[in-house]
Design a protein around this motif. Structure first.
Motif, short mmCIF file in Angstrom:
data_model
loop_
_atom_site.label_atom_id
_atom_site.label_comp_id
_atom_site.label_asym_id
_atom_site.label_seq_id
_atom_site.Cartn_x
_atom_site.Cartn_y
_atom_site.Cartn_z
N GLU A 109 -0.41 6.02 -17.81
CA GLU A 109 -1.77 6.44 -17.47
C GLU A 109 -1.91 7.91 -17.83
O GLU A 109 -1.16 8.75 -17.32
CB GLU A 109 -1.99 6.24 -15.97
CG GLU A 109 -3.28 6.82 -15.45
CD GLU A 109 -3.38 6.77 -13.94
OE1 GLU A 109 -4.51 6.93 -13.46
OE2 GLU A 109 -2.35 6.59 -13.25
N VAL A 110 -2.85 8.24 -18.70
CA VAL A 110 -3.05 9.64 -19.10
C VAL A 110 -3.73 10.38 -17.95
O VAL A 110 -4.74 9.93 -17.42
CB VAL A 110 -3.88 9.74 -20.40
CG1 VAL A 110 -4.23 11.18 -20.71
CG2 VAL A 110 -3.11 9.13 -21.55
N ILE A 111 -3.13 11.51 -17.57
CA ILE A 111 -3.67 12.29 -16.46
C ILE A 111 -4.19 13.65 -16.90
O ILE A 111 -4.86 14.33 -16.14
CB ILE A 111 -2.63 12.45 -15.33
CG1 ILE A 111 -1.37 13.13 -15.83
CG2 ILE A 111 -2.33 11.11 -14.69
CD1 ILE A 111 -0.38 13.51 -14.74
N SER A 112 -3.89 14.04 -18.16
CA SER A 112 -4.37 15.33 -18.64
C SER A 112 -4.45 15.31 -20.17
O SER A 112 -3.57 14.79 -20.84
CB SER A 112 -3.40 16.43 -18.21
OG SER A 112 -3.76 17.68 -18.78
N VAL A 113 -5.54 15.88 -20.66
CA VAL A 113 -5.73 16.08 -22.11
C VAL A 113 -6.12 17.54 -22.28
O VAL A 113 -7.12 17.99 -21.72
CB VAL A 113 -6.84 15.16 -22.67
CG1 VAL A 113 -7.05 15.43 -24.15
CG2 VAL A 113 -6.52 13.69 -22.41
N THR A 114 -5.31 18.27 -23.06
CA THR A 114 -5.56 19.70 -23.26
C THR A 114 -5.76 20.00 -24.73
O THR A 114 -4.83 19.87 -25.53
CB THR A 114 -4.38 20.54 -22.73
OG1 THR A 114 -4.14 20.19 -21.37
CG2 THR A 114 -4.68 22.02 -22.84
N PRO A 115 -6.99 20.39 -25.13
CA PRO A 115 -7.20 20.81 -26.52
C PRO A 115 -6.60 22.21 -26.71
O PRO A 115 -6.75 23.08 -25.85
CB PRO A 115 -8.72 20.82 -26.66
CG PRO A 115 -9.25 20.95 -25.27
CD PRO A 115 -8.21 20.40 -24.34
N LEU A 116 -5.93 22.40 -27.82
CA LEU A 116 -5.32 23.69 -28.13
C LEU A 116 -6.13 24.41 -29.20
O LEU A 116 -6.83 23.76 -30.00
CB LEU A 116 -3.88 23.48 -28.60
CG LEU A 116 -2.98 22.72 -27.61
CD1 LEU A 116 -1.63 22.43 -28.24
CD2 LEU A 116 -2.83 23.51 -26.33
N PRO A 117 -6.06 25.74 -29.26
CA PRO A 117 -6.83 26.49 -30.25
C PRO A 117 -6.55 26.06 -31.70
O PRO A 117 -7.41 26.18 -32.57
CB PRO A 117 -6.40 27.94 -30.03
CG PRO A 117 -5.91 27.98 -28.63
CD PRO A 117 -5.32 26.62 -28.36
N SER A 118 -5.37 25.53 -31.94
CA SER A 118 -4.99 25.11 -33.30
C SER A 118 -5.64 23.80 -33.72
O SER A 118 -5.51 23.39 -34.87
CB SER A 118 -3.47 24.92 -33.36
OG SER A 118 -3.08 23.87 -32.47
N GLY A 119 -6.34 23.15 -32.79
CA GLY A 119 -6.93 21.84 -33.09
C GLY A 119 -6.04 20.69 -32.64
O GLY A 119 -6.43 19.54 -32.67
N LYS A 120 -4.82 21.03 -32.22
CA LYS A 120 -3.93 20.01 -31.67
C LYS A 120 -4.40 19.63 -30.27
O LYS A 120 -5.21 20.34 -29.66
CB LYS A 120 -2.50 20.54 -31.59
CG LYS A 120 -1.88 20.86 -32.93
CD LYS A 120 -0.47 21.40 -32.73
CE LYS A 120 0.16 21.82 -34.03
NZ LYS A 120 1.54 22.31 -33.83
N VAL A 121 -3.88 18.53 -29.76
CA VAL A 121 -4.21 18.06 -28.42
C VAL A 121 -2.90 17.68 -27.72
O VAL A 121 -2.07 16.99 -28.31
CB VAL A 121 -5.14 16.83 -28.48
CG1 VAL A 121 -5.37 16.24 -27.10
CG2 VAL A 121 -6.46 17.19 -29.11
N THR A 122 -2.73 18.14 -26.49
CA THR A 122 -1.56 17.76 -25.70
C THR A 122 -1.97 16.74 -24.65
O THR A 122 -2.92 16.97 -23.90
CB THR A 122 -0.92 18.97 -25.02
OG1 THR A 122 -0.48 19.88 -26.04
CG2 THR A 122 0.27 18.57 -24.16
N LEU A 123 -1.26 15.60 -24.63
CA LEU A 123 -1.51 14.54 -23.67
C LEU A 123 -0.38 14.52 -22.65
O LEU A 123 0.79 14.66 -23.02
CB LEU A 123 -1.54 13.18 -24.36
CG LEU A 123 -2.50 13.00 -25.54
CD1 LEU A 123 -2.28 11.65 -26.20
CD2 LEU A 123 -3.93 13.14 -25.07
#
Length: 72
Positions: free
Chosen positions: A39-53
Motif C-alpha cells: 500500500e503506497v503511503i507517500s509519493v514525493t516529487p523531487l526537483p529532478s523530475g524523479k518521484v520517490t514512492l
C-alpha cells in the motif's frame, strides 16, 4: 488483547538523471506492488523530475523480504 500491526516498508525512486518519472512507469510500479500486497503511503516529487514512492504492508514472518548485506 489484539496484537499490534507491524509493518515492512519499501522505498523506490523512479526516473533517471536524463528524464523524470513517466506516468506509465509509475502506474506499472503501483500495479505490481499492489499485486504483492503493498500500500503506497507517500509519493514525493523531487526537483529532478524523479518521484520517490514509499509503501508498506503488514509484516508476516513468512512474507518478509530477505535482505543481503554487502560482503556476506
Amino acid at each position: 488483547m489484539a496484537e499490534e500491526t507491524r509493518w515492512e516498508y519499501r522505498v523506490q525512486t523512479l526516473g533517471s538523471a536524463w528524464r523524470g518519472a513517466k506516468d506509465q512507469d509509475i502506474e506499472a510500479t503501483l500495479n505490481a506492488w499492489s499485486e504483492e500486497g503493498w500500500e503506497v503511503i507517500s509519493v514525493t516529487p523531487l526537483p529532478s523530475g524523479k518521484v520517490t514512492l514509499v509503501a508498506r504492508r503488514p509484516l508476516k514472518m513468512h512474507s518478509r523480504r530477505q535482505r543481503t548485506w554487502p560482503g556476506v
